[in-house]
Design a protein around this motif. Sequence first.
Motif, PDB file in Angstrom:
ATOM      1  N   ALA A   1      11.450 -32.787 -45.135  1.00  0.00           N
ATOM      2  CA  ALA A   1      12.139 -32.113 -46.230  1.00  0.00           C
ATOM      3  C   ALA A   1      11.305 -32.270 -47.496  1.00  0.00           C
ATOM      4  O   ALA A   1      10.495 -33.205 -47.606  1.00  0.00           O
ATOM      5  CB  ALA A   1      13.541 -32.694 -46.428  1.00  0.00           C
ATOM      6  N   LEU A   2      11.511 -31.369 -48.436  1.00  0.00           N
ATOM      7  CA  LEU A   2      10.715 -31.370 -49.665  1.00  0.00           C
ATOM      8  C   LEU A   2      11.612 -31.506 -50.876  1.00  0.00           C
ATOM      9  O   LEU A   2      12.729 -30.995 -50.909  1.00  0.00           O
ATOM     10  CB  LEU A   2       9.902 -30.080 -49.786  1.00  0.00           C
ATOM     11  N   LEU A   3      11.082 -32.193 -51.882  1.00  0.00           N
ATOM     12  CA  LEU A   3      11.717 -32.278 -53.200  1.00  0.00           C
ATOM     13  C   LEU A   3      10.897 -31.423 -54.156  1.00  0.00           C
ATOM     14  O   LEU A   3       9.763 -31.765 -54.486  1.00  0.00           O
ATOM     15  CB  LEU A   3      11.784 -33.731 -53.674  1.00  0.00           C
ATOM     16  N   GLU A   4      11.475 -30.302 -54.566  1.00  0.00           N
ATOM     17  CA  GLU A   4      10.787 -29.372 -55.454  1.00  0.00           C
ATOM     18  C   GLU A   4      11.474 -29.358 -56.812  1.00  0.00           C
ATOM     19  O   GLU A   4      12.703 -29.466 -56.905  1.00  0.00           O
ATOM     20  CB  GLU A   4      10.781 -27.968 -54.858  1.00  0.00           C
ATOM     21  N   VAL A   5      10.678 -29.223 -57.861  1.00  0.00           N
ATOM     22  CA  VAL A   5      11.178 -29.232 -59.233  1.00  0.00           C
ATOM     23  C   VAL A   5      11.091 -27.821 -59.792  1.00  0.00           C
ATOM     24  O   VAL A   5      10.022 -27.212 -59.790  1.00  0.00           O
ATOM     25  CB  VAL A   5      10.384 -30.209 -60.113  1.00  0.00           C
ATOM     26  N   GLU A   6      12.228 -27.309 -60.252  1.00  0.00           N
ATOM     27  CA  GLU A   6      12.299 -26.001 -60.901  1.00  0.00           C
ATOM     28  C   GLU A   6      13.117 -26.124 -62.169  1.00  0.00           C
ATOM     29  O   GLU A   6      14.271 -26.558 -62.126  1.00  0.00           O
ATOM     30  CB  GLU A   6      12.930 -24.960 -59.973  1.00  0.00           C
ATOM     31  N   ASP A   7      12.512 -25.769 -63.313  1.00  0.00           N
ATOM     32  CA  ASP A   7      13.191 -25.838 -64.612  1.00  0.00           C
ATOM     33  C   ASP A   7      13.771 -27.231 -64.856  1.00  0.00           C
ATOM     34  O   ASP A   7      14.943 -27.385 -65.241  1.00  0.00           O
ATOM     35  CB  ASP A   7      14.294 -24.779 -64.704  1.00  0.00           C
ATOM     36  N   ALA A   8      12.949 -28.248 -64.577  1.00  0.00           N
ATOM     37  CA  ALA A   8      13.313 -29.652 -64.812  1.00  0.00           C
ATOM     38  C   ALA A   8      14.464 -30.111 -63.921  1.00  0.00           C
ATOM     39  O   ALA A   8      15.063 -31.160 -64.178  1.00  0.00           O
ATOM     40  CB  ALA A   8      13.651 -29.899 -66.280  1.00  0.00           C
ATOM     41  N   THR A   9      14.784 -29.352 -62.872  1.00  0.00           N
ATOM     42  CA  THR A   9      15.836 -29.730 -61.929  1.00  0.00           C
ATOM     43  C   THR A   9      15.218 -29.929 -60.556  1.00  0.00           C
ATOM     44  O   THR A   9      14.386 -29.127 -60.120  1.00  0.00           O
ATOM     45  CB  THR A   9      16.928 -28.648 -61.857  1.00  0.00           C
TER      46      THR A   9
ATOM     47  N   THR B   1      31.837 -39.251 -66.742  1.00  0.00           N
ATOM     48  CA  THR B   1      31.869 -38.301 -67.851  1.00  0.00           C
ATOM     49  C   THR B   1      30.515 -37.629 -68.074  1.00  0.00           C
ATOM     50  O   THR B   1      30.438 -36.626 -68.787  1.00  0.00           O
ATOM     51  CB  THR B   1      32.295 -39.021 -69.145  1.00  0.00           C
ATOM     52  N   VAL B   2      29.470 -38.157 -67.479  1.00  0.00           N
ATOM     53  CA  VAL B   2      28.135 -37.600 -67.659  1.00  0.00           C
ATOM     54  C   VAL B   2      27.963 -36.402 -66.730  1.00  0.00           C
ATOM     55  O   VAL B   2      28.268 -36.466 -65.532  1.00  0.00           O
ATOM     56  CB  VAL B   2      27.045 -38.658 -67.381  1.00  0.00           C
ATOM     57  N   THR B   3      27.479 -35.306 -67.270  1.00  0.00           N
ATOM     58  CA  THR B   3      27.233 -34.092 -66.491  1.00  0.00           C
ATOM     59  C   THR B   3      25.775 -33.685 -66.624  1.00  0.00           C
ATOM     60  O   THR B   3      25.023 -34.258 -67.409  1.00  0.00           O
ATOM     61  CB  THR B   3      28.145 -32.945 -66.967  1.00  0.00           C
ATOM     62  N   GLY B   4      25.410 -32.674 -65.849  1.00  0.00           N
ATOM     63  CA  GLY B   4      24.037 -32.204 -65.904  1.00  0.00           C
ATOM     64  C   GLY B   4      23.230 -32.704 -64.725  1.00  0.00           C
ATOM     65  O   GLY B   4      23.770 -33.085 -63.680  1.00  0.00           O
ATOM     66  N   CYS B   5      21.915 -32.730 -64.902  1.00  0.00           N
ATOM     67  CA  CYS B   5      21.008 -33.108 -63.829  1.00  0.00           C
ATOM     68  C   CYS B   5      20.071 -34.216 -64.308  1.00  0.00           C
ATOM     69  O   CYS B   5      19.611 -34.192 -65.454  1.00  0.00           O
ATOM     70  CB  CYS B   5      20.183 -31.914 -63.370  1.00  0.00           C
ATOM     71  N   PRO B   6      19.768 -35.172 -63.448  1.00  0.00           N
ATOM     72  CA  PRO B   6      18.783 -36.192 -63.818  1.00  0.00           C
ATOM     73  C   PRO B   6      17.386 -35.590 -63.831  1.00  0.00           C
ATOM     74  O   PRO B   6      17.117 -34.569 -63.200  1.00  0.00           O
ATOM     75  CB  PRO B   6      18.938 -37.241 -62.719  1.00  0.00           C
ATOM     76  N   SER B   7      16.487 -36.241 -64.543  1.00  0.00           N
ATOM     77  CA  SER B   7      15.103 -35.785 -64.574  1.00  0.00           C
ATOM     78  C   SER B   7      14.428 -36.095 -63.243  1.00  0.00           C
ATOM     79  O   SER B   7      14.873 -36.985 -62.496  1.00  0.00           O
ATOM     80  CB  SER B   7      14.353 -36.467 -65.718  1.00  0.00           C
ATOM     81  N   PRO B   8      13.369 -35.355 -62.890  1.00  0.00           N
ATOM     82  CA  PRO B   8      12.661 -35.672 -61.641  1.00  0.00           C
ATOM     83  C   PRO B   8      12.191 -37.116 -61.574  1.00  0.00           C
ATOM     84  O   PRO B   8      12.206 -37.727 -60.498  1.00  0.00           O
ATOM     85  CB  PRO B   8      11.490 -34.683 -61.658  1.00  0.00           C
ATOM     86  N   ALA B   9      11.759 -37.684 -62.701  1.00  0.00           N
ATOM     87  CA  ALA B   9      11.315 -39.081 -62.707  1.00  0.00           C
ATOM     88  C   ALA B   9      12.467 -40.023 -62.381  1.00  0.00           C
ATOM     89  O   ALA B   9      12.286 -41.019 -61.664  1.00  0.00           O
ATOM     90  CB  ALA B   9      10.703 -39.427 -64.065  1.00  0.00           C
ATOM     91  N   GLU B  10      13.669 -39.729 -62.892  1.00  0.00           N
ATOM     92  CA  GLU B  10      14.834 -40.563 -62.584  1.00  0.00           C
ATOM     93  C   GLU B  10      15.188 -40.477 -61.100  1.00  0.00           C
ATOM     94  O   GLU B  10      15.552 -41.497 -60.484  1.00  0.00           O
ATOM     95  CB  GLU B  10      16.020 -40.132 -63.447  1.00  0.00           C
TER      96      GLU B  10
ATOM     97  N   GLY C   1       4.251 -37.702 -63.121  1.00  0.00           N
ATOM     98  CA  GLY C   1       4.146 -39.015 -62.503  1.00  0.00           C
ATOM     99  C   GLY C   1       4.920 -39.129 -61.213  1.00  0.00           C
ATOM    100  O   GLY C   1       5.407 -40.200 -60.864  1.00  0.00           O
ATOM    101  N   LEU C   2       5.057 -38.017 -60.474  1.00  0.00           N
ATOM    102  CA  LEU C   2       5.867 -38.020 -59.262  1.00  0.00           C
ATOM    103  C   LEU C   2       5.070 -38.368 -58.028  1.00  0.00           C
ATOM    104  O   LEU C   2       5.644 -38.678 -56.996  1.00  0.00           O
ATOM    105  CB  LEU C   2       6.527 -36.647 -59.077  1.00  0.00           C
ATOM    106  N   GLY C   3       3.756 -38.267 -58.096  1.00  0.00           N
ATOM    107  CA  GLY C   3       2.942 -38.586 -56.939  1.00  0.00           C
ATOM    108  C   GLY C   3       2.723 -37.377 -56.060  1.00  0.00           C
ATOM    109  O   GLY C   3       3.660 -36.757 -55.591  1.00  0.00           O
ATOM    110  N   VAL C   4       1.460 -37.015 -55.845  1.00  0.00           N
ATOM    111  CA  VAL C   4       1.118 -35.854 -55.043  1.00  0.00           C
ATOM    112  C   VAL C   4       0.662 -36.316 -53.678  1.00  0.00           C
ATOM    113  O   VAL C   4      -0.247 -37.119 -53.558  1.00  0.00           O
ATOM    114  CB  VAL C   4       0.017 -35.018 -55.724  1.00  0.00           C
ATOM    115  N   HIS C   5       1.275 -35.814 -52.630  1.00  0.00           N
ATOM    116  CA  HIS C   5       0.890 -36.153 -51.270  1.00  0.00           C
ATOM    117  C   HIS C   5      -0.112 -35.133 -50.763  1.00  0.00           C
ATOM    118  O   HIS C   5       0.045 -33.931 -50.964  1.00  0.00           O
ATOM    119  CB  HIS C   5       2.119 -36.179 -50.342  1.00  0.00           C
ATOM    120  N   SER C   6      -1.135 -35.588 -50.097  1.00  0.00           N
ATOM    121  CA  SER C   6      -2.174 -34.689 -49.614  1.00  0.00           C
ATOM    122  C   SER C   6      -1.962 -34.272 -48.166  1.00  0.00           C
ATOM    123  O   SER C   6      -2.662 -33.412 -47.670  1.00  0.00           O
ATOM    124  CB  SER C   6      -3.543 -35.366 -49.735  1.00  0.00           C
ATOM    125  N   LEU C   7      -1.006 -34.881 -47.477  1.00  0.00           N
ATOM    126  CA  LEU C   7      -0.769 -34.531 -46.075  1.00  0.00           C
ATOM    127  C   LEU C   7      -0.007 -33.224 -45.981  1.00  0.00           C
ATOM    128  O   LEU C   7       0.892 -32.939 -46.779  1.00  0.00           O
ATOM    129  CB  LEU C   7       0.021 -35.648 -45.374  1.00  0.00           C
TER     130      LEU C   7
END
Length: 264
Positions: free
Chosen positions: A60-68, A151-160, A237-243
Amino acid sequence: MTIGYGVPDPNFGECWEAAVLIVVQTVVGLMLDATVIGVVFQKLANANARANTMIFSDTALLEVEDATTYLRFRVADMSFRPLSQATMQVYCVQHHRDASQPRGIRVELAAMQLEEPDTDIHNGIIFLGLPAMVSHKIDYSSPLAPDVPSTVTGCPSPAEVRTYLSQSPYLEVLVLLSGTEESTGAVVEARHSYTLEDIFWNRTYGTCVSINGEGYHCVDFHAIHHTYALATHDPGGLGVHSLAHGISHTFPAIVHDDALSEDD
């Protein structure tokens, strides 16, 4: 051996044992016929064999779009006759450190809301005529997001998200895909799971659908598992995998040169 129709003495010369034997033979023959038919039908309608034609992407992949951040994977049906009324459920199993629990571990099972396929628009039904992309949006209600007050809404940052997943003792995403086989009416269920070792950042899917010269869609099921890196730099700072692991997106499809020449 017959049951004696047309013999001079239908009572078999007052031999009652022969009448009993004929009844027993008839009943045993019917039972054997029913058993053979049941075994053959069960073999033809084996749901396990049909479930093996359902394939999931290796990773599975974790992709970031518009900071989400989105968790995505791929599913496809290799049979020429797709399942009818196919539905999918996705769950997340996590271990949390909790000193009040035995061995200091608390096990949590949570359902994951899918953005694609949209259950509200498609009534939860997945069309498997072509490989399907499954997408889960990681917001603060997602089990893949760090714990915050309600009470917190929204989306965490990719780094979080990356920090939370890297600190998780154990996490596994369970996928259940079920549907009905039209020819037999049997309910088929296929299962797959992804652990943290199967989830990759900063990669996207290659193409697995092409259009041949006759205009037919062709699916490369080997390409379901192919991914490639999004970029060579890593500003977040998410780390790029080369595989080259992961899933392949259905569109845009590859059009062969001969198909283009015919259109011209």
